[in-house]
Design a protein around this motif. Structure first.
Motif, PDB file in Angstrom:
ATOM      1  N   UNK A 181     -45.088  -5.824 -17.007  1.00 27.80           N
ATOM      2  CA  UNK A 181     -46.213  -5.876 -17.943  1.00 27.80           C
ATOM      3  C   UNK A 181     -47.211  -6.950 -17.520  1.00 27.80           C
ATOM      4  N   UNK A 182     -46.712  -8.107 -17.074  1.00 27.26           N
ATOM      5  CA  UNK A 182     -47.614  -9.159 -16.601  1.00 27.26           C
ATOM      6  C   UNK A 182     -48.438  -8.681 -15.405  1.00 27.26           C
ATOM      7  N   UNK A 183     -47.804  -7.927 -14.508  1.00 25.13           N
ATOM      8  CA  UNK A 183     -48.547  -7.331 -13.383  1.00 25.13           C
ATOM      9  C   UNK A 183     -49.676  -6.446 -13.885  1.00 25.13           C
ATOM     10  N   UNK A 184     -49.345  -5.619 -14.884  1.00 25.09           N
ATOM     11  CA  UNK A 184     -50.342  -4.682 -15.405  1.00 25.09           C
ATOM     12  C   UNK A 184     -51.527  -5.418 -16.015  1.00 25.09           C
ATOM     13  N   UNK A 185     -51.254  -6.473 -16.765  1.00 26.45           N
ATOM     14  CA  UNK A 185     -52.331  -7.230 -17.410  1.00 26.45           C
ATOM     15  C   UNK A 185     -53.204  -7.913 -16.356  1.00 26.45           C
ATOM     16  N   UNK A 186     -52.579  -8.520 -15.356  1.00 23.44           N
ATOM     17  CA  UNK A 186     -53.358  -9.162 -14.294  1.00 23.44           C
ATOM     18  C   UNK A 186     -54.208  -8.148 -13.544  1.00 23.44           C
ATOM     19  N   UNK A 187     -53.637  -6.968 -13.289  1.00 27.08           N
ATOM     20  CA  UNK A 187     -54.387  -5.911 -12.590  1.00 27.08           C
ATOM     21  C   UNK A 187     -55.611  -5.497 -13.390  1.00 27.08           C
ATOM     22  N   UNK A 188     -55.427  -5.296 -14.697  1.00 24.81           N
ATOM     23  CA  UNK A 188     -56.559  -4.920 -15.549  1.00 24.81           C
ATOM     24  C   UNK A 188     -57.592  -6.041 -15.607  1.00 24.81           C
ATOM     25  N   UNK A 189     -57.129  -7.278 -15.754  1.00 21.97           N
ATOM     26  CA  UNK A 189     -58.062  -8.407 -15.821  1.00 21.97           C
ATOM     27  C   UNK A 189     -58.925  -8.498 -14.558  1.00 21.97           C
ATOM     28  N   UNK A 190     -58.306  -8.263 -13.410  1.00 21.38           N
ATOM     29  CA  UNK A 190     -59.006  -8.429 -12.136  1.00 21.38           C
ATOM     30  C   UNK A 190     -59.841  -7.217 -11.740  1.00 21.38           C
ATOM     31  N   UNK A 244     -41.892 -16.660 -18.217  1.00 22.63           N
ATOM     32  CA  UNK A 244     -42.082 -16.414 -16.798  1.00 22.63           C
ATOM     33  C   UNK A 244     -42.821 -17.572 -16.161  1.00 22.63           C
ATOM     34  N   UNK A 245     -43.081 -17.456 -14.870  1.00 20.53           N
ATOM     35  CA  UNK A 245     -43.713 -18.548 -14.127  1.00 20.53           C
ATOM     36  C   UNK A 245     -45.242 -18.502 -14.193  1.00 20.53           C
ATOM     37  N   UNK A 246     -45.815 -17.371 -14.608  1.00 16.85           N
ATOM     38  CA  UNK A 246     -47.271 -17.291 -14.732  1.00 16.85           C
ATOM     39  C   UNK A 246     -47.623 -16.270 -15.816  1.00 16.85           C
ATOM     40  N   UNK A 247     -47.546 -16.664 -17.079  1.00 17.23           N
ATOM     41  CA  UNK A 247     -47.858 -15.714 -18.150  1.00 17.23           C
ATOM     42  C   UNK A 247     -49.342 -15.344 -18.145  1.00 17.23           C
ATOM     43  N   UNK A 248     -49.608 -14.071 -18.410  1.00 17.06           N
ATOM     44  CA  UNK A 248     -50.976 -13.565 -18.437  1.00 17.06           C
ATOM     45  C   UNK A 248     -51.446 -13.392 -19.884  1.00 17.06           C
ATOM     46  N   UNK A 249     -52.763 -13.260 -20.040  1.00 18.51           N
ATOM     47  CA  UNK A 249     -53.354 -13.000 -21.357  1.00 18.51           C
ATOM     48  C   UNK A 249     -54.422 -11.926 -21.220  1.00 18.51           C
ATOM     49  N   UNK A 250     -54.676 -11.213 -22.305  1.00 25.92           N
ATOM     50  CA  UNK A 250     -55.646 -10.118 -22.290  1.00 25.92           C
ATOM     51  C   UNK A 250     -57.058 -10.680 -22.129  1.00 25.92           C
ATOM     52  N   UNK A 251     -57.726 -10.275 -21.057  1.00 23.28           N
ATOM     53  CA  UNK A 251     -59.108 -10.691 -20.808  1.00 23.28           C
ATOM     54  C   UNK A 251     -60.062  -9.502 -20.732  1.00 23.28           C
ATOM     55  N   UNK A 252     -59.520  -8.293 -20.753  1.00 18.44           N
ATOM     56  CA  UNK A 252     -60.371  -7.107 -20.648  1.00 18.44           C
ATOM     57  C   UNK A 252     -61.062  -6.835 -21.981  1.00 18.44           C
ATOM     58  N   UNK A 253     -62.298  -6.342 -21.923  1.00 20.01           N
ATOM     59  CA  UNK A 253     -63.014  -6.006 -23.162  1.00 20.01           C
ATOM     60  C   UNK A 253     -62.553  -4.654 -23.704  1.00 20.01           C
TER      61      UNK A 253
END
Length: 424
Positions: free
Chosen positions: A316-325, A404-413
């Motif tokens: 899930x963290x991968x997915x969020x980072x992918x969407x953010x980027x 985890x070692x690098x938690x992500x957060x929702x940044x997509x609009x």
């Protein structure tokens, strides 16, 4: 895209992004991209999400993301078992494990929820956006190339083979990824010495033992409480399932009930090997997540072992980072290879760090000299050190497991309007 009809043989479909794999990484990414206005299709080869061996552990980091998306309360209705700490039982002694009450998150606990309910929830909310589709019973078979650029996938669907052309193909099709074989990426194996036998054990509602893992006499049993039954996993030496079957069901049932006698009645109902599933444990990663027009995330990029129950949450963290980027760039129709490499640059370090932690745990638990059929070995020294530093270890382990070692957060609009969309 909301009026979905199963594609016909020979159809050629175009979309901005095609996500292969309807697991946590694929559906979470599809949901976020659709929410950000990106046209996206998710392919799932099965007819539904119902499979017993999917991971159930949802950690505070993932619960935080659902809070940020406004779907946490709905999710918690299907995840009614909350634990602010985890316990283990070693040779009959209850051992306190990691705790989560100190984490800076909305939910300071982990939950266990059937993964199919989690995936259905994501698919339902993603399908509220008219630019989202999920194609069930649709298996990606090959990548489509134009020169060195991936431009889509060939799909075997309900009505025959069709094509999806897209600006980006995301391989989220798990540790058995067809796409990474077709792409010829290098897979680095870590060499895991165990497998897991996965099965259900009926129990009475009075049995409220929430211990996640039990070790007794060189054997380990995992139990996930699902109300009227435990979803259970027996750790075995890798490749030893045939030997265990040769010993017979009675010997297998005794192995389980010896570890937890309260399960003897439920274990007696296992009267056929068809009720016992082999989960082959893998721990590996690929060296190159990105090619022109192609990106791998989740287990397709880094297959995790069950240690820590982190697999779903890393995906899930991968997915969020992918969407953010990538969401804004996909929305504009301009995604470069360098953009895709940014996903690997961000998510590979925490994935590899987590795998190193898992390798260490495997070496300490399963790496010693053990008798046949007894894969677990805990040295006296390891127990002593763990006991001396237990308070520090419990707190730090709670942070590592919970966040985890690098938690992500929702940044997509949220760009796309919602409307009712059919789900097939």
């Amino acid at each position: 895209m909301s009026e979905f009809q199963p594609p016909q043989s020979g159809d050629k479909i175009t979309t901005r992004c095609c996500v292969v794999g309807g697991g946590p990484a694929g559906l979470f990414l599809g949901f976020l991209l659709a929410r950000a206005g990106v046209e996206v299709i998710v392919l799932e080869k099965h007819k539904d999400f119902l499979r017993d061996f999917r991971g159930d552990t949802i950690h505070p980091s993932t619960l935080q993301l659902m809070h940020e998306l406004g779907i946490l309360d709905e999710f918690l209705q299907i995840a009614d078992k909350h634990f602010d700490s985890l316990d283990f039982n070693i040779e009959g002694k209850q051992i306190p494990g990691p705790y989560f009450t100190h984490l800076p998150t909305k939910c300071k606990f982990i939950t266990f929820a059937p993964q199919w309910d989690f995936l259905n929830l994501l698919a339902k909310h993603a399908s509220e956006y008219p630019n989202f589709q999920v194609h069930m019973q649709s298996k990606a078979t090959n990548l489509i190339h134009e020169g060195n650029q991936v431009v889509g996938v060939k799909v075997e669907g309900i009505n025959g083979e069709y094509e999806i052309r897209s600006d980006l193909v995301v391989g989220a099709d798990g540790r058995g990824s067809v796409l990474r074989v077709d792409a010829g990426v290098e897979v680095v194996e870590k060499g895991i010495p165990i497998d897991v036998l996965w099965f259900r054990v009926g129990k009475s509602s009075e049995l409220l033992d929430h211990t996640l893992g039990r070790i007794k006499n060189g054997r380990m049993l995992i139990t996930v409480d699902r109300g009227d039954y435990f979803q259970s996993g027996l750790i075995i030496h890798k490749g030893s399932f045939d030997e265990i079957k040769a010993e017979g069901l009675e010997a297998f049932r005794k192995r389980v009930s010896d570890i937890l006698p309260d399960l003897a009645e439920g274990v007696a109902a296992i009267d056929d090997w068809e009720k016992v599933r082999l989960l082959s444990i893998q721990l590996n990663h690929i060296t190159n997540w990105a090619q022109p027009g192609l990106l791998f995330i989740g287990d397709a990029a880094h297959a995790m072992s069950p240690v820590g129950g982190v697999g779903v949450n890393l995906a899930v963290q991968d997915a969020v980072a992918t969407a953010n980027l990538l969401a804004d760039k996909l929305y504009a129709g301009k995604v470069t290879l360098e953009d895709l490499k940014q996903v690997q640059h961000r998510r590979e370090p925490p994935a590899l760090k987590t795998q190193r932690m898992q390798v260490f745990a495997h070496q300490r638990l399963f790496g010693g000299q053990t008798a046949p059929g007894k894969p677990v070995s805990l040295s006296w020294g390891f127990r002593k050190v763990a006991g001396l530093f237990a308070p520090i270890i419990r707190k730090q382990a709670g942070k590592i497991v919970g966040l985890g070692f690098l938690p992500e957060h929702i940044q997509t609009p949220e760009r796309a309007p919602k409307e009712s969309a059919s789900l097939t």
